[in-house]
Scaffold this motif. Structure first.
Motif, mmCIF file in Angstrom:
data_model
loop_
_atom_site.group_PDB
_atom_site.id
_atom_site.type_symbol
_atom_site.label_atom_id
_atom_site.label_comp_id
_atom_site.label_asym_id
_atom_site.label_seq_id
_atom_site.Cartn_x
_atom_site.Cartn_y
_atom_site.Cartn_z
ATOM 1 N N GLY A 352 -31.822 -7.228 13.647
ATOM 2 C CA GLY A 352 -31.622 -7.211 12.206
ATOM 3 C C GLY A 352 -32.407 -8.303 11.510
ATOM 4 O O GLY A 352 -33.106 -9.109 12.129
ATOM 5 N N GLU A 370 -26.118 -4.476 6.090
ATOM 6 C CA GLU A 370 -27.198 -4.141 7.016
ATOM 7 C C GLU A 370 -26.914 -2.862 7.803
ATOM 8 O O GLU A 370 -27.786 -2.006 7.943
ATOM 9 N N VAL A 371 -25.694 -2.708 8.335
ATOM 10 C CA VAL A 371 -25.425 -1.580 9.242
ATOM 11 C C VAL A 371 -24.346 -0.633 8.748
ATOM 12 O O VAL A 371 -24.152 0.439 9.340
ATOM 13 N N ASP A 394 -29.519 -3.685 15.546
ATOM 14 C CA ASP A 394 -30.480 -2.571 15.638
ATOM 15 C C ASP A 394 -29.828 -1.352 16.284
ATOM 16 O O ASP A 394 -30.043 -0.215 15.837
ATOM 17 N N LYS A 397 -27.513 0.607 13.941
ATOM 18 C CA LYS A 397 -28.156 1.419 12.908
ATOM 19 C C LYS A 397 -28.782 2.703 13.449
ATOM 20 O O LYS A 397 -29.169 3.577 12.676
ATOM 21 N N LYS A 398 -28.871 2.825 14.765
ATOM 22 C CA LYS A 398 -29.528 3.999 15.363
ATOM 23 C C LYS A 398 -28.681 5.255 15.192
ATOM 24 O O LYS A 398 -27.471 5.226 15.329
ATOM 25 N N GLN A 399 -29.353 6.349 14.909
ATOM 26 C CA GLN A 399 -28.683 7.652 14.877
ATOM 27 C C GLN A 399 -29.021 8.375 16.171
ATOM 28 O O GLN A 399 -29.808 9.320 16.205
ATOM 29 N N ASN A 403 -25.825 4.839 20.453
ATOM 30 C CA ASN A 403 -25.049 4.099 19.462
ATOM 31 C C ASN A 403 -23.619 4.625 19.527
ATOM 32 O O ASN A 403 -23.345 5.770 19.160
ATOM 33 N N TYR A 406 -22.008 6.308 16.372
ATOM 34 C CA TYR A 406 -22.668 7.586 16.044
ATOM 35 C C TYR A 406 -22.252 8.659 17.047
ATOM 36 O O TYR A 406 -21.994 9.812 16.677
#
Length: 530
Positions: A352, A370-371, A394, A397-399, A403, A406
């Protein structure tokens, strides 16, 4: 006389071991009945009563009992899941009254990520206790009095002089964050004059810069927590303890019971009588009470309000202090066992792009910005409070399936998409249509596996309450997500056969509900689309 049955495990066996459930009761009971585990297992097997739940039983290894459940038992479980039935091993009584105090950050600066971890845990535990039927109050203790607020005021006085172009040094241990510059500018622009901070001052107001700043910082803290989805039923202000003279009365009570004494110009608590390494100061002559004295008075007040279980969530640096406070509770004739103190370990940040505008720390607001709130709360819940946690921004935030938040939320969204597709193709069925049919297709192993896992949900919630930790829930949800994906890959939901389609649509709905329930207990949203 029959021997008492010791605690034993009834759980899902490892992947390569056959059976739906395995019990180790022959192993733990064998010595009590003077039989080998294998022989005892044979005795249990031959005398096991007939049941509508179990299809067959086998002995495995040195004395395990493996069970295969009937399809009808699984179908009944699906019915219960859709009906929202809860299966609890213990039911709270009317006398059970919980107070969960958490965050309780000093209104001297923004919330940092450590506060955020405590907020996520505390709010989740409140949800867990309420799910289990307990009467629970969530409380924030506002330290709006004493030396730290006084130091905030002195720091503000220095910043205000700087805003006027005057040279000023911050006090020793003063607050460094740039947020104080903003507050000093606001105070200057107001055109008001402020009373000077008295070196012994304990109570503050808008008339001085300590009260001015702490009130606005508290408002920002409240907004951050609201944005984080954390709700408090009560905000308890330390200044009320001083105004009502509760602390002085507590010290007087300790002295009357011979648990406090005067020496070298101070009042001391006989902490060594309660296992501490040395006695502790409660109040120095002509000075304000210590924070320890305030905390004793505050916790006595908690009990006086009728709470039977106190849960405090503190930072890891309070380890020694926790035992000291429990000793003080014993001294004032309160049940120290009724106080549960959870120590949250540190959080470190990986990845980040975050600033440290609040001083030498990363704020909770920055991480959430941020997330996102959901990822922040889910990630904070991935480890037990006693474990250090590295927050990978990081990854959060991944799709993608690596993650965890997610991965779990995707299951809920996928379930919702199945129902949208069923509506579009006019293949939606009435709930429990399959239950009215006399014949059924045998369940697939993946269907049995996902139903069995959903049956464990209430047990997992009870374990969270027992351990005062919500980290069991993300583990459960990620395992459920994996079982859902296996089911989805191997079982076509929108089948032409109406009975089979009805059962699988209801199974998808039960999965969706379980995921939503679990995410809700974590304070995480369950999106219909991703």
């Amino acid at each position: 006389m029959s021997p008492s049955i010791p605690n034993f495990d009834l759980s899902v066996p490892p992947p390569k071991i056959p059976g739906d459930l395995a019990a180790n009761i022959p192993l733990v009971l064998a010595k009590k009945v003077n039989l080998s585990p294998r022989k005892l297992a044979e005795e249990i097997l031959s005398n096991f009563p007939k049941t509508d739940l179990v299809e067959k039983m086998e002995i495995a290894g040195p004395g395990f009992l493996n069970f295969w459940m009937k399809d009808s038992a699984y179908r009944n479980e699906l019915n219960d899941l859709l009906a929202g039935k809860k299966k609890r091993s213990a039911v709270p009584t009317k006398e059970d009254k919980f107070l969960v105090e958490f965050v309780s950050a000093n209104p001297t600066g923004p919330l940092h990520v450590g506060h955020g971890r405590g907020a996520a845990l505390g709010d989740s535990l409140v949800r867990v206790f309420r799910y289990l039927g307990y009467d629970v109050t969530a409380e924030f203790y506002v330290n709006d009095a004493g030396g730290q607020i006084r130091n905030l005021g002195l720091s503000m006085e220095a910043r205000l002089k700087e805003c006027k172009g005057e040279k000023a040094d911050l006090p020793e241990g003063g607050y460094q964050g740039a947020y104080l510059v903003d507050l000093a500018k606001e105070a200057l622009e107001s055109g008001n004059s402020y009373e000077s901070i008295n070196p012994a001052q304990m109570i503050f107001s808008e008339k001085d810069l300590a009260g001015f700043a702490s009130k606005r910082i508290l408002k920002a803290i409240q907004q951050t927590l609201e944005d984080f989805g954390v709700h408090f039923d009560h905000w308890y202000f330390e200044s009320e303890l001083h105004k009502k003279d509760v602390i002085s009365k507590t010290i007087e009570s300790l002295e009357n019971q011979k648990h406090a004494y005067q020496q070298d110009g101070a009042y001391w608590f006989r902490a060594t009588d309660f296992g501490d390494e040395k006695d502790r100061v409660l109040k120095k002559t002509n000075e304000a009470p210590t924070y320890f004295a305030s905390d004793i008075a505050y916790h006595a007040d908690k009990f006086s309000r009728g709470y039977t279980k106190l849960v405090n969530i503190w930072g890891a640096d309070h380890h020694g202090y926790a035992q000291r406070l429990k000793g003080a509770l014993k001294a004032i004739n309160q049940n120290q066992k009724a106080l549960e103190i959870i120590l949250n370990q540190m959080v470190s940040i990986k990845g980040g792009r975050l600033s440290k505008r609040a001083g030498n720390m990363i704020t909770l607001k920055e991480v959430v910005d941020e997330v996102g709130r959901d990822a922040t709360r889910f990630f904070f819940s991935l480890r037990s409070p006693g474990s250090h946690f590295e927050f990978d921004l990081d990854l959060a935030k991944k799709q993608a399936s690596d993650n965890p938040v997610y991965y779990v939320q995707y299951v809920h969204a996928r379930c919702c998409s199945i129902f949208r597709e069923a509506e579009k193709r006019k293949m939606r069925t009435e709930p429990l249509l399959w239950a009215s049919k006399k014949t059924h297709v045998p369940l697939e192993e993946v269907e049995r596996a996902v139903l069995l896992h959903m049956m464990k949900f209430d047990d997992v919630v009870e374990i969270c309450a027992r351990d005062f930790s919500n980290h069991h829930l993300p583990i459960y949800l990620m395992e459920l997500a994996g079982k859902y994906h296996s089911f989805y890959e191997k079982c076509r939901v929108l089948e032409e056969d109406e009975t089979l389609r009805s059962f699988r649509l209801d199974l998808v709905e039960a999965i969706r509900k379980r995921v939503e329930q679990g995410l809700n207990l974590l304070g995480v949203g369950a999106p219909e689309r991703l």
